[in-house]
Scaffold this motif. Structure first.
Motif, PDB file in Angstrom:
ATOM      1  N   THR A 194     -22.378  -1.865  -2.217  1.00  0.00           N
ATOM      2  CA  THR A 194     -20.980  -1.302  -2.671  1.00  0.00           C
ATOM      3  C   THR A 194     -20.062  -0.959  -1.963  1.00  0.00           C
ATOM      4  O   THR A 194     -18.894  -0.812  -2.471  1.00  0.00           O
ATOM      5  CB  THR A 194     -21.909   0.152  -3.153  1.00  0.00           C
ATOM      6  N   MET A 195     -20.544  -0.069  -1.065  1.00  0.00           N
ATOM      7  CA  MET A 195     -19.592  -0.198   0.275  1.00  0.00           C
ATOM      8  C   MET A 195     -18.659  -1.101   0.121  1.00  0.00           C
ATOM      9  O   MET A 195     -16.934  -1.119   0.436  1.00  0.00           O
ATOM     10  CB  MET A 195     -19.578   0.697   1.230  1.00  0.00           C
ATOM     11  N   LEU A 196     -19.157  -2.505   0.813  1.00  0.00           N
ATOM     12  CA  LEU A 196     -18.574  -3.430   0.793  1.00  0.00           C
ATOM     13  C   LEU A 196     -17.949  -4.387  -0.244  1.00  0.00           C
ATOM     14  O   LEU A 196     -16.798  -5.101  -0.230  1.00  0.00           O
ATOM     15  CB  LEU A 196     -19.514  -5.080   1.407  1.00  0.00           C
ATOM     16  N   GLY A 197     -18.052  -3.926  -1.003  1.00  0.00           N
ATOM     17  CA  GLY A 197     -17.473  -3.949  -2.573  1.00  0.00           C
ATOM     18  C   GLY A 197     -16.859  -3.083  -3.051  1.00  0.00           C
ATOM     19  O   GLY A 197     -14.710  -3.900  -3.367  1.00  0.00           O
ATOM     20  N   GLY A 198     -15.925  -1.909  -2.239  1.00  0.00           N
ATOM     21  CA  GLY A 198     -15.222  -1.326  -2.505  1.00  0.00           C
ATOM     22  C   GLY A 198     -14.043  -1.540  -1.561  1.00  0.00           C
ATOM     23  O   GLY A 198     -12.895  -1.549  -1.567  1.00  0.00           O
ATOM     24  N   VAL A 199     -14.356  -2.461  -0.214  1.00  0.00           N
ATOM     25  CA  VAL A 199     -13.362  -2.198   0.858  1.00  0.00           C
ATOM     26  C   VAL A 199     -12.654  -3.822   0.242  1.00  0.00           C
ATOM     27  O   VAL A 199     -11.389  -3.303   0.675  1.00  0.00           O
ATOM     28  CB  VAL A 199     -13.773  -2.818   2.050  1.00  0.00           C
ATOM     29  N   PRO A 200     -12.903  -4.439  -0.447  1.00  0.00           N
ATOM     30  CA  PRO A 200     -11.820  -5.780  -1.132  1.00  0.00           C
ATOM     31  C   PRO A 200     -11.196  -5.260  -1.554  1.00  0.00           C
ATOM     32  O   PRO A 200      -9.349  -6.056  -1.817  1.00  0.00           O
ATOM     33  CB  PRO A 200     -13.136  -7.167  -0.739  1.00  0.00           C
ATOM     34  N   ILE A 201     -10.973  -5.092  -2.381  1.00  0.00           N
ATOM     35  CA  ILE A 201     -10.768  -3.813  -4.202  1.00  0.00           C
ATOM     36  C   ILE A 201      -9.758  -2.985  -3.211  1.00  0.00           C
ATOM     37  O   ILE A 201      -8.708  -2.914  -4.348  1.00  0.00           O
ATOM     38  CB  ILE A 201     -11.867  -3.159  -4.795  1.00  0.00           C
ATOM     39  N   ALA A 202     -10.069  -2.002  -2.809  1.00  0.00           N
ATOM     40  CA  ALA A 202      -8.786  -1.010  -2.343  1.00  0.00           C
ATOM     41  C   ALA A 202      -7.491  -1.873  -1.152  1.00  0.00           C
ATOM     42  O   ALA A 202      -6.576  -1.911  -1.138  1.00  0.00           O
ATOM     43  CB  ALA A 202      -9.824  -0.185  -1.635  1.00  0.00           C
ATOM     44  N   TYR A 203      -8.192  -2.933  -0.303  1.00  0.00           N
ATOM     45  CA  TYR A 203      -7.091  -3.662   0.764  1.00  0.00           C
ATOM     46  C   TYR A 203      -6.370  -4.320   0.433  1.00  0.00           C
ATOM     47  O   TYR A 203      -4.895  -4.604   0.439  1.00  0.00           O
ATOM     48  CB  TYR A 203      -8.466  -4.234   1.371  1.00  0.00           C
ATOM     49  N   PHE A 204      -6.807  -5.761  -0.352  1.00  0.00           N
ATOM     50  CA  PHE A 204      -5.884  -6.863  -1.133  1.00  0.00           C
ATOM     51  C   PHE A 204      -4.277  -6.381  -1.694  1.00  0.00           C
ATOM     52  O   PHE A 204      -3.801  -6.819  -1.533  1.00  0.00           O
ATOM     53  CB  PHE A 204      -6.928  -7.534  -1.693  1.00  0.00           C
ATOM     54  N   PRO A 205      -4.652  -5.695  -2.444  1.00  0.00           N
ATOM     55  CA  PRO A 205      -3.204  -4.783  -3.442  1.00  0.00           C
ATOM     56  C   PRO A 205      -2.204  -4.516  -2.214  1.00  0.00           C
ATOM     57  O   PRO A 205      -1.206  -4.152  -2.589  1.00  0.00           O
ATOM     58  CB  PRO A 205      -3.988  -4.088  -4.283  1.00  0.00           C
TER      59      PRO A 205
END
Length: 192
Positions: free
Chosen positions: A37-48
């Motif tokens: 779940t934490m690994l899923g949150g990182v790219p969602i928050a980072y890419f924009p």
């Protein structure tokens, strides 16, 4: 630290103890669910907010959904930490992670280019499916719990609620029992 203590392997014992404590801590909570779940949150928050540079060309993914992506990513990381440190709310955290992963598809650059979406979905599903294990009974020294045999008296109930001759109970064999028994008569009692 002296050369003698290093030669006898005291550091190895310390590391083995740390590894054993971490393994015990990891086994008492949905560890992999929180990690995914934490690994899923990182790219969602980072890419924009990321800028990719290819030579002199700068590619910016900044969109109007940048704030929504940041909120979803931070919430997913928070839910992952919640799974680790408050295992009692694992079902709520798992359902919330799945919902946030689904919301990230239209809001956060296709869920962090699908990587964040997949990690968050897997983490949420693992969190919902995780159950705490039963503790092993204390054992005598030198006897592993897996090798001990369960006594027959403990395996069978003390009193049976099924009377002999009732449906599902074994029929005692006596000399006046007819040839047709419940086993050969399709489970029905024979007349006689």
């Amino acid at each position: 630290m002296s050369a003698e203590s290093m030669a006898t392997g005291h550091d190895e014992h310390f590391l083995r103890g740390l590894r054993r404590r971490f393994s015990t801590w990891r086994g008492q909570r949905p560890f992999w669910a929180g990690l995914f779940t934490m690994l899923g949150g990182v790219p969602i928050a980072y890419f924009p907010y990321a800028d990719v540079r290819l030579g002199n060309l700068t590619i910016a993914m900044a969109t109007t959904a940048g704030a929504g992506s940041l909120i979803i990513g931070v919430l997913l990381v928070t839910l992952g930490l919640t799974m680790w440190f408050h295992a009692l709310v694992r079902v709520f955290a798992g359902v919330a992670a799945i919902i946030l992963a689904l919301v990230s598809l239209p809001v956060a650059n296709i869920g962090g280019f699908v990587f964040g979406f997949l990690f968050a979905m897997i983490g949420g599903a693992l969190s919902i499916a995780w159950m705490p294990g039963e503790p092993l009974p204390p054992t005598a020294e030198g006897t592993p719990a897996e090798d001990r045999a369960v006594p027959e008296a403990a395996a069978l109930p003390a009193e049976s609620s099924i009377e002999p001759g009732e449906w599902g109970a074994p029929v005692p064999a006596t000399s006046d029992t007819p040839e047709t028994t419940t086993e050969t008569n399709g489970g029905r009692k024979s007349a006689g």
